[in-house]
Write a protein that holds these residues in place. Structure first.
Motif, PDB file in Angstrom:
ATOM      1  N   TRP A 130     -11.856  11.022  -9.352  1.00  0.00           N
ATOM      2  CA  TRP A 130     -11.282  10.784  -8.889  1.00  0.00           C
ATOM      3  C   TRP A 130     -10.973  10.281  -7.446  1.00  0.00           C
ATOM      4  CZ3 TRP A 130      -6.335  12.209 -11.647  1.00  0.00           C
ATOM      5  CH2 TRP A 130      -7.000  13.013 -13.478  1.00  0.00           C
ATOM      6  N   ALA A 131      -9.092   9.692  -7.923  1.00  0.00           N
ATOM      7  CA  ALA A 131      -9.294   9.031  -6.203  1.00  0.00           C
ATOM      8  C   ALA A 131      -7.420   8.860  -5.505  1.00  0.00           C
ATOM      9  CB  ALA A 131      -9.022   7.516  -6.081  1.00  0.00           C
ATOM     10  N   ILE A 132      -7.429   8.869  -4.567  1.00  0.00           N
ATOM     11  CA  ILE A 132      -5.809   9.357  -4.167  1.00  0.00           C
ATOM     12  C   ILE A 132      -6.229   7.922  -4.370  1.00  0.00           C
ATOM     13  CG2 ILE A 132      -4.278  10.120  -2.023  1.00  0.00           C
ATOM     14  CD1 ILE A 132      -6.305  11.808  -0.993  1.00  0.00           C
ATOM     15  N   PRO A 133      -4.295   7.999  -5.060  1.00  0.00           N
ATOM     16  CA  PRO A 133      -4.388   6.652  -4.827  1.00  0.00           C
ATOM     17  C   PRO A 133      -3.452   5.894  -3.715  1.00  0.00           C
ATOM     18  CG  PRO A 133      -2.888   7.647  -6.780  1.00  0.00           C
ATOM     19  CD  PRO A 133      -3.712   8.942  -5.450  1.00  0.00           C
ATOM     20  N   ILE A 134      -3.765   4.366  -3.003  1.00  0.00           N
ATOM     21  CA  ILE A 134      -2.781   3.850  -1.872  1.00  0.00           C
ATOM     22  C   ILE A 134      -1.647   3.941  -2.492  1.00  0.00           C
ATOM     23  CG2 ILE A 134      -2.603   1.048  -2.465  1.00  0.00           C
ATOM     24  CD1 ILE A 134      -5.033   3.073   0.382  1.00  0.00           C
ATOM     25  N   ALA A 135      -0.610   3.963  -3.076  1.00  0.00           N
ATOM     26  CA  ALA A 135       0.752   4.322  -2.816  1.00  0.00           C
ATOM     27  C   ALA A 135       1.032   5.547  -2.536  1.00  0.00           C
ATOM     28  CB  ALA A 135       1.123   3.906  -4.300  1.00  0.00           C
ATOM     29  N   THR A 136       0.151   6.310  -2.387  1.00  0.00           N
ATOM     30  CA  THR A 136       0.275   7.802  -2.092  1.00  0.00           C
ATOM     31  C   THR A 136       0.291   7.691  -0.223  1.00  0.00           C
ATOM     32  OG1 THR A 136      -0.488   8.957  -3.978  1.00  0.00           O
ATOM     33  CG2 THR A 136      -0.092  10.091  -2.357  1.00  0.00           C
ATOM     34  N   THR A 194     -15.844  -8.348  17.723  1.00  0.00           N
ATOM     35  CA  THR A 194     -16.017  -8.650  16.236  1.00  0.00           C
ATOM     36  C   THR A 194     -14.631  -8.894  15.244  1.00  0.00           C
ATOM     37  OG1 THR A 194     -18.157  -8.510  16.300  1.00  0.00           O
ATOM     38  CG2 THR A 194     -17.830  -9.326  14.349  1.00  0.00           C
ATOM     39  N   ILE A 195     -14.118 -10.140  14.317  1.00  0.00           N
ATOM     40  CA  ILE A 195     -13.461  -9.491  13.686  1.00  0.00           C
ATOM     41  C   ILE A 195     -14.092  -9.365  12.561  1.00  0.00           C
ATOM     42  CG2 ILE A 195     -11.474 -11.292  12.218  1.00  0.00           C
ATOM     43  CD1 ILE A 195     -11.235 -11.265  15.265  1.00  0.00           C
ATOM     44  N   TYR A 196     -13.185  -8.600  11.259  1.00  0.00           N
ATOM     45  CA  TYR A 196     -13.685  -7.839  10.300  1.00  0.00           C
ATOM     46  C   TYR A 196     -12.539  -8.433   9.752  1.00  0.00           C
ATOM     47  CZ  TYR A 196     -17.883  -5.898  12.979  1.00  0.00           C
ATOM     48  OH  TYR A 196     -18.649  -5.876  13.851  1.00  0.00           O
ATOM     49  N   ARG A 197     -13.379  -8.453   8.579  1.00  0.00           N
ATOM     50  CA  ARG A 197     -11.876  -8.449   6.983  1.00  0.00           C
ATOM     51  C   ARG A 197     -11.077  -7.137   6.933  1.00  0.00           C
ATOM     52  NH1 ARG A 197     -13.110 -11.255   1.649  1.00  0.00           N
ATOM     53  NH2 ARG A 197     -10.893 -11.369   0.585  1.00  0.00           N
ATOM     54  N   VAL A 198     -10.129  -7.031   6.716  1.00  0.00           N
ATOM     55  CA  VAL A 198      -8.688  -6.252   6.614  1.00  0.00           C
ATOM     56  C   VAL A 198      -9.045  -6.339   5.040  1.00  0.00           C
ATOM     57  CG1 VAL A 198      -6.915  -5.033   7.124  1.00  0.00           C
ATOM     58  CG2 VAL A 198      -7.720  -5.924   8.650  1.00  0.00           C
ATOM     59  N   ALA A 199      -9.071  -4.742   4.356  1.00  0.00           N
ATOM     60  CA  ALA A 199      -8.341  -4.953   3.173  1.00  0.00           C
ATOM     61  C   ALA A 199      -6.872  -5.175   3.036  1.00  0.00           C
ATOM     62  CB  ALA A 199      -8.687  -3.508   2.402  1.00  0.00           C
ATOM     63  N   LYS A 200      -6.708  -5.843   1.792  1.00  0.00           N
ATOM     64  CA  LYS A 200      -5.253  -6.364   1.352  1.00  0.00           C
ATOM     65  C   LYS A 200      -4.858  -5.044   0.466  1.00  0.00           C
ATOM     66  CE  LYS A 200      -2.849  -9.416  -1.408  1.00  0.00           C
ATOM     67  NZ  LYS A 200      -2.599  -9.825  -1.650  1.00  0.00           N
ATOM     68  N   LEU A 201      -3.649  -4.518   0.996  1.00  0.00           N
ATOM     69  CA  LEU A 201      -3.446  -3.004  -0.471  1.00  0.00           C
ATOM     70  C   LEU A 201      -3.059  -3.284  -1.018  1.00  0.00           C
ATOM     71  CD1 LEU A 201      -2.076  -0.229   2.598  1.00  0.00           C
ATOM     72  CD2 LEU A 201      -4.439  -1.273   1.496  1.00  0.00           C
ATOM     73  N   GLY A 202      -2.727  -3.240  -2.922  1.00  0.00           N
ATOM     74  CA  GLY A 202      -2.393  -3.508  -3.928  1.00  0.00           C
ATOM     75  C   GLY A 202      -1.921  -2.377  -4.399  1.00  0.00           C
ATOM     76  N   LYS A 203      -1.089  -2.684  -6.239  1.00  0.00           N
ATOM     77  CA  LYS A 203      -0.175  -1.712  -6.888  1.00  0.00           C
ATOM     78  C   LYS A 203      -0.290  -0.552  -6.955  1.00  0.00           C
ATOM     79  CE  LYS A 203       2.788  -4.614  -4.736  1.00  0.00           C
ATOM     80  NZ  LYS A 203       4.338  -3.618  -3.886  1.00  0.00           N
ATOM     81  N   SER A 204      -0.990   0.078  -7.000  1.00  0.00           N
ATOM     82  CA  SER A 204      -1.860   1.224  -7.464  1.00  0.00           C
ATOM     83  C   SER A 204      -0.423   1.837  -8.403  1.00  0.00           C
ATOM     84  CB  SER A 204      -2.477   2.448  -6.544  1.00  0.00           C
ATOM     85  OG  SER A 204      -1.231   3.346  -5.956  1.00  0.00           O
ATOM     86  N   ASP A 205       0.667   2.085  -8.019  1.00  0.00           N
ATOM     87  CA  ASP A 205       1.747   2.241  -9.306  1.00  0.00           C
ATOM     88  C   ASP A 205       1.962   1.337 -10.468  1.00  0.00           C
ATOM     89  OD1 ASP A 205       2.804   1.061  -7.530  1.00  0.00           O
ATOM     90  OD2 ASP A 205       4.475   1.478  -6.566  1.00  0.00           O
ATOM     91  N   ARG A 206       1.077   0.502  -9.971  1.00  0.00           N
ATOM     92  CA  ARG A 206       1.651  -0.534 -11.595  1.00  0.00           C
ATOM     93  C   ARG A 206       0.455  -0.456 -12.499  1.00  0.00           C
ATOM     94  NH1 ARG A 206       3.937  -5.388  -8.597  1.00  0.00           N
ATOM     95  NH2 ARG A 206       5.620  -4.974  -8.182  1.00  0.00           N
ATOM     96  N   LEU A 207      -0.781  -0.011 -12.265  1.00  0.00           N
ATOM     97  CA  LEU A 207      -1.658   0.682 -12.767  1.00  0.00           C
ATOM     98  C   LEU A 207      -1.832   1.463 -14.555  1.00  0.00           C
ATOM     99  CD1 LEU A 207      -4.648   1.692 -10.226  1.00  0.00           C
ATOM    100  CD2 LEU A 207      -4.141  -0.588 -11.202  1.00  0.00           C
ATOM    101  N   GLY A 208      -2.756   0.996 -15.706  1.00  0.00           N
ATOM    102  CA  GLY A 208      -2.736   1.154 -16.423  1.00  0.00           C
ATOM    103  C   GLY A 208      -4.282   1.504 -16.672  1.00  0.00           C
ATOM    104  N   THR A 209      -3.497   2.275 -18.100  1.00  0.00           N
ATOM    105  CA  THR A 209      -5.261   2.917 -18.504  1.00  0.00           C
ATOM    106  C   THR A 209      -5.708   2.106 -18.986  1.00  0.00           C
ATOM    107  OG1 THR A 209      -4.129   3.095 -20.510  1.00  0.00           O
ATOM    108  CG2 THR A 209      -4.619   5.481 -18.886  1.00  0.00           C
ATOM    109  N   ASN A 210      -7.050   1.666 -19.114  1.00  0.00           N
ATOM    110  CA  ASN A 210      -8.285   1.506 -19.219  1.00  0.00           C
ATOM    111  C   ASN A 210      -8.252  -0.602 -18.333  1.00  0.00           C
ATOM    112  OD1 ASN A 210      -9.241   2.390 -21.725  1.00  0.00           O
ATOM    113  ND2 ASN A 210      -7.745   1.736 -22.900  1.00  0.00           N
ATOM    114  N   LEU A 255      -7.110  -3.337  -2.453  1.00  0.00           N
ATOM    115  CA  LEU A 255      -7.296  -1.963  -2.200  1.00  0.00           C
ATOM    116  C   LEU A 255      -5.845  -0.725  -2.997  1.00  0.00           C
ATOM    117  CD1 LEU A 255      -8.955   0.708  -1.214  1.00  0.00           C
ATOM    118  CD2 LEU A 255      -8.033   0.626   1.218  1.00  0.00           C
ATOM    119  N   ILE A 256      -6.794   0.227  -4.504  1.00  0.00           N
ATOM    120  CA  ILE A 256      -5.472   1.249  -4.991  1.00  0.00           C
ATOM    121  C   ILE A 256      -5.831   1.873  -4.713  1.00  0.00           C
ATOM    122  CG2 ILE A 256      -4.787  -1.001  -6.370  1.00  0.00           C
ATOM    123  CD1 ILE A 256      -7.291   1.318  -7.841  1.00  0.00           C
ATOM    124  N   GLY A 257      -7.151   2.292  -3.924  1.00  0.00           N
ATOM    125  CA  GLY A 257      -7.569   3.736  -4.004  1.00  0.00           C
ATOM    126  C   GLY A 257      -8.287   4.612  -3.069  1.00  0.00           C
TER     127      GLY A 257
END
Length: 288
Positions: free
Chosen positions: A275-281, A148-164, A237-239
């Motif tokens: 708490w999460a592990i950032p995808i950048a890590t 079966t073909i399943y969707r794959v998460a697209k990785l985002g830029k977790s190092d560009r996140l800001g508070t709020n 996906l960022i974390g």
């Protein structure tokens, strides 16, 4: 001098005329009031309405993506969650899918027996992929095979996140609270146990906490959502979820990588966050 009969007719006519005038005036005022109340409230602007509609649309888009890339990970002990992050085609033999989850989700399976519940309700056997580069991080990769073909998460830029910044946490809680006296186990709920919570980034720790955690957010995350994805408002996906609010270890759960601890004031802010592990890590570990 007019008798009573002569007075009755003019008085009756006058009464009818007055009643008509009053009725017309009342109808007029009601029409005006209706027109006024049917107008948008001056307290809510068109821009605010538009912003609300955009937010609802974003939530819907992210939730749809979350449902399509989030899996439930069954182990020999307590289930967890994961995110599909890679697909490798085997030609006619189908596909190999990689699921990113937490190391502590799979750690207690002594016999190495794993299963994954996919968004279409199918369950596949899974295996752990050896990933030495993830050593020191609370991350692991498990694989499963499917035609079966399943969707794959697209990785985002977790190092560009800001508070709020708005974030979305997804996964499969292991329990559902019915009321103060009743809690239901969701192990056999299938896809009905899936959950997405919304919140905002509350802290980006300048120093890594144990096992790679450094992204704190206000979302409610429950046991069983460990290993599940954290998305930005574009559905990227960022974390990876992994630590709940108010850990029983107290301040000892927030010892930095260099062995120091936060101040009491900072600790109180940190313990109120998930708490999460950032995808950048995760990405940086493969670039070493």
């Amino acid at each position: 001098m007019l008798d009573k009969k002569q007075l009755i007719v003019p008085l009756a006519i006058a009464t009818i005329v007055m009643a008509g005038i009053v009725g017309w005036e009342i109808n007029k005022r009601m029409s005006v009031n209706t027109a006024i109340t049917s107008q948008p409230s001056p307290g809510v602007t068109k821009e605010q309405n538009l912003t609300s509609e955009i937010a609802k649309s974003q939530n819907s888009i992210v939730e749809k993506i979350a449902k399509e890339v989030t899996v439930r990970v069954f182990t020999e002990s307590v289930p967890g969650s994961g995110a599909i992050v890679f697909q490798q085609s085997k030609g006619r033999q189908g596909n190999i899918y990689s699921v990113l989850t937490c190391q502590h989700v799979i750690a207690d399976s002594k016999k190495g027996v794993y299963r994954v519940l996919l968004p279409d309700g199918k369950i596949y056997p899974a295996r752990v992929k050896s990933t030495p580069k993830l050593k020191g991080l609370d991350l692991a990769i498990i694989e499963f095979d499917s035609d079966t073909i399943y969707r794959v998460a697209k990785l985002g830029k977790s190092d560009r996140l800001g508070t709020n910044t708005s974030v979305y946490a997804a996964g499969f809680p292991n329990h559902h609270v019915v009321n103060s006296a009743q809690i239901e186990d969701t192990s056999d709920w299938g896809l009905h146990a899936f959950r997405v919570t919304t919140g905002k980034v509350g802290s980006i720790s300048p120093q890594q906490l144990p096992d790679g955690y450094s992204l704190g957010y206000t979302n409610e995350v429950a046991s069983g959502m460990s290993g599940g994805p954290v998305f930005n408002d574009r559905g990227e996906l960022i974390g990876i979820n992994g630590r709940l609010k108010y850990p029983v270890e107290g301040i000892d759960a927030f010892v930095y990588a260099d062995g120091t601890k936060p101040s009491i004031e900072v600790f109180q802010q940190m313990e109120a966050l998930s708490w999460a592990i950032p995808i950048a890590t995760y990405q940086q570990s493969f670039n070493k």
